[in-house]
Design a protein around this motif. Sequence first.
Motif, PDB file in Angstrom:
ATOM      1  N   LEU A  89     -43.735  15.176  10.008  1.00 55.24           N
ATOM      2  CA  LEU A  89     -44.116  16.094  11.534  1.00 55.24           C
ATOM      3  C   LEU A  89     -43.228  15.960  12.714  1.00 55.24           C
ATOM      4  N   PRO A  90     -42.673  16.925  12.714  1.00 58.43           N
ATOM      5  CA  PRO A  90     -41.612  17.295  14.017  1.00 58.43           C
ATOM      6  C   PRO A  90     -42.216  16.246  15.287  1.00 58.43           C
ATOM      7  N   ALA A  91     -42.806  15.891  15.381  1.00 51.28           N
ATOM      8  CA  ALA A  91     -43.636  15.076  17.093  1.00 51.28           C
ATOM      9  C   ALA A  91     -42.759  14.706  17.274  1.00 51.28           C
ATOM     10  N   ASP A  92     -42.231  14.494  18.438  1.00 50.71           N
ATOM     11  CA  ASP A  92     -41.401  13.097  19.475  1.00 50.71           C
ATOM     12  C   ASP A  92     -42.714  11.863  19.453  1.00 50.71           C
ATOM     13  N   CYS A  93     -43.619  12.180  19.664  1.00 55.11           N
ATOM     14  CA  CYS A  93     -44.744  11.125  20.157  1.00 55.11           C
ATOM     15  C   CYS A  93     -46.405  11.542  19.800  1.00 55.11           C
ATOM     16  N   PHE A  94     -47.017  11.000  19.117  1.00 53.94           N
ATOM     17  CA  PHE A  94     -48.447  10.870  18.825  1.00 53.94           C
ATOM     18  C   PHE A  94     -49.260  10.812  19.514  1.00 53.94           C
ATOM     19  N   ILE A  95     -50.374  11.293  20.275  1.00 56.90           N
ATOM     20  CA  ILE A  95     -51.164  10.860  20.433  1.00 56.90           C
ATOM     21  C   ILE A  95     -52.579  10.862  19.616  1.00 56.90           C
ATOM     22  N   VAL A  96     -53.372   9.594  19.654  1.00 56.05           N
ATOM     23  CA  VAL A  96     -54.549   9.245  19.208  1.00 56.05           C
ATOM     24  C   VAL A  96     -55.239   9.258  19.893  1.00 56.05           C
ATOM     25  N   ASP A  97     -56.486   9.546  19.543  1.00 57.62           N
ATOM     26  CA  ASP A  97     -57.666   9.784  20.277  1.00 57.62           C
ATOM     27  C   ASP A  97     -59.232   9.082  20.398  1.00 57.62           C
ATOM     28  N   LEU A  98     -59.270   8.505  20.632  1.00 52.31           N
ATOM     29  CA  LEU A  98     -59.947   7.520  21.118  1.00 52.31           C
ATOM     30  C   LEU A  98     -62.008   7.873  22.009  1.00 52.31           C
ATOM     31  N   GLN A  99     -61.247   8.993  23.015  1.00 52.66           N
ATOM     32  CA  GLN A  99     -62.337   9.383  23.278  1.00 52.66           C
ATOM     33  C   GLN A  99     -63.021  11.133  23.434  1.00 52.66           C
ATOM     34  N   ASP A 100     -62.887  11.876  23.736  1.00 51.74           N
ATOM     35  CA  ASP A 100     -63.408  13.361  24.043  1.00 51.74           C
ATOM     36  C   ASP A 100     -63.799  14.006  22.107  1.00 51.74           C
ATOM     37  N   ALA A 101     -62.519  13.571  21.507  1.00 52.11           N
ATOM     38  CA  ALA A 101     -62.292  13.732  20.099  1.00 52.11           C
ATOM     39  C   ALA A 101     -63.228  13.136  19.529  1.00 52.11           C
ATOM     40  N   VAL A 102     -63.950  11.880  19.164  1.00 55.48           N
ATOM     41  CA  VAL A 102     -64.419  11.399  18.690  1.00 55.48           C
ATOM     42  C   VAL A 102     -66.168  11.233  18.996  1.00 55.48           C
ATOM     43  N   PRO A 103     -67.075  11.724  18.104  1.00 55.76           N
ATOM     44  CA  PRO A 103     -68.206  11.154  18.136  1.00 55.76           C
ATOM     45  C   PRO A 103     -68.865   9.650  18.673  1.00 55.76           C
ATOM     46  N   LEU A 104     -69.680   9.409  19.410  1.00 55.43           N
ATOM     47  CA  LEU A 104     -69.790   8.272  19.602  1.00 55.43           C
ATOM     48  C   LEU A 104     -70.491   7.259  18.290  1.00 55.43           C
TER      49      LEU A 104
END
Length: 696
Positions: free
Chosen positions: A31-46
């Motif tokens: 993927l041509p992303a310059d940076c990746f963000i991994v979500d441990l907050q809202d996008a992940v169910p408890l």
Amino acid sequence: MEDMSQAPRPPATWRSLLFIPQFAFANAARLPADCFIVDLQDAVPLAAKAAARAGLVEALKAGTFAGRPVVVRINEAARPELLDADLEACIGLPGLTALMPTMTTCPEDLDALHERIRVLEEARGLPRGHTRFLPLIETPAALLEVGRLAVAGGGRLLGLMLGHGDLFRLTGALPHAELTLAHPRSMVVMAARAAGIEPFDTPYTNVADRIGLEQHSAQGHVHGFTGKCCLHPDQLDTVNRCMTPTASELAWARKVTQAQGQGALATLTRKVPGLTASGAGGAAETEGMAVVDGVLVGPPHLKAAHRMLALCPPAVLAMEAEPRVRGRRVSHALHRPPSPDDVLPNPYEMTVTAGMRDLWAQCFYSHDRVVTSAPFAARLGLSGPDAPPLPFMMGLYLACSMSSTHGAIYHLGFRDARQLAPLRVGDTFRQEIQVRSVRNTGDGKRAVVTTHRRMLRVGDDVPVFTLDKLELYRRQPESFGPSPSAAMQGSEELGMATAFRDALTRRLEDVPQRAAPATSFEEGELLLHGFARPLGVTANLAMSTQLLVTHPIHLDHHRFDLGHGRGVVVSGGLVVSMTLAAAARDLHEVLWEELLAADNLRPVAPTQTVGALSYVLSRRPVEGQAHLEELVVRTLGVTDLTPSEELADTVLPRALFHIVGERPSAYDAFCREHGLQALEGRVVCVATRRLLRLKG
């Protein structure tokens, strides 16, 4: 797909920051992303948070992200058990670039997080400050404190990211509304730049809307964001392109740095008292000042140019064996010095359609029956079957517009515009252009060139309209005046115009007379007209296209539009038409007219309104025509003003309508001297006409 593996890039080069879910980790390298963000907050169910942490640790240890920066969005401080688990998993994790604190409200939140992480770093043998922050500015409180937030957190911040989701939820504002997003964007950019860190823009959440994404990203680039958050891989190409300096921006930056390297930017600094010539040629980024492409360039521009070039992705150099070509810009300028009666090339012909006349009538108001009534025009011999007449100013515009600019810089005005014969829908016209005179200006840089425009009907080559057009060119080798042959031709054309006028007045005797206009005018009377309207961006483009306007400043919105049509210029002939149309309702029942002189004093944008005020210079009867009067009227076009309302209580000096000169400074100086603030800087056109009009 191409392998996008690369060495870590500094935050100043992050154009796109992609939220990537765990199921897509395997595709990260492509993927041509310059940076990746991994979500441990809202996008992940408890229930899935523990598995998400474990998957992140495994992916980073395996080098899944191809060495590119990885930012982890952690849970907010209001969920301490989740935040503790996030920090326990992330601190010291190889390949992790930064943490993204969430739901921050004040600098103390970041300071507290800094202290907690400092303890963990010491316990794990990591240097202090090893873990960086990219806080999400997503609450009203955080936005109001954003300046202090940018310098909080113990020096760990590498940037700020705007998040509009919770921000708009908490404020009740509508998402993606420019009015509600512009202020938060500006606040985040200013705070980040003041702190020496990078600002990153909020995501565009409608992932299927490519057009909206393009606009949203372009707005972020204009605001000054370094990069933009993305929610889907399909957004990456658009965001990367929009957040990269454009070709025109890079061309400007190269011109500035090249001029600096060649010493051209020492032009003004050499004039500083006490500075020697050898000391004026420094090549530091902060030194130098001069005019480049008409724009004053100084230290801020130099720094911006160097930064822009440094952030540009490295170009892929073509192999030496690969064929290459450099484009040529076609020039329509006249590459020989003009001489008296020189005939300029002009290849254009145009057949006037009913649609073109309709467009003109929609843009320029008229109350004259010679324009609005087909039976009246037919009895005067102006129209034929299914061939209505063209308005006088449309004829003038055809006689001056469908030609090459021949290198002219600006349009200045017209002299002696006369109709010699009927102009009808369906006729085909061409122009003959002859040089009449050249007058080099006193500053030695420019020249006023007058050309004679003669419009002929194709087929029988009958002259139907003539005028002199004044334009500003670069300095010419010599000045000269009109030739004797030009004077003879002018006399012949005046005779034809007079014959056309006389024929109209004779035919008028056979036309049944209706009630004359209720209003009559006296010499020395001032009329404050009640119309002030813009041409409009769409109409300006349509008019310029259909009538073959060739100067790019009238058409090229990409290059010249500074927003809301400002920067694009309505051509001079159309500004004169706007001015006279603003006066048309009051000066109606005009049978015949000639434009003695018109000067365009200032540029007018398509979105600016033009109103008018008219002064009756003279009034006299027409011999043998008791129902006609001849008026000579001078009309001033004024921008962004409705004279009938805003000048109703203002007494104007008569000398205002007798100013001699083609420069706006003459009118501005007069207005300042006489306290006419309402008119200062607003007079855009001065037109003097001779009219034959049915008497009131």
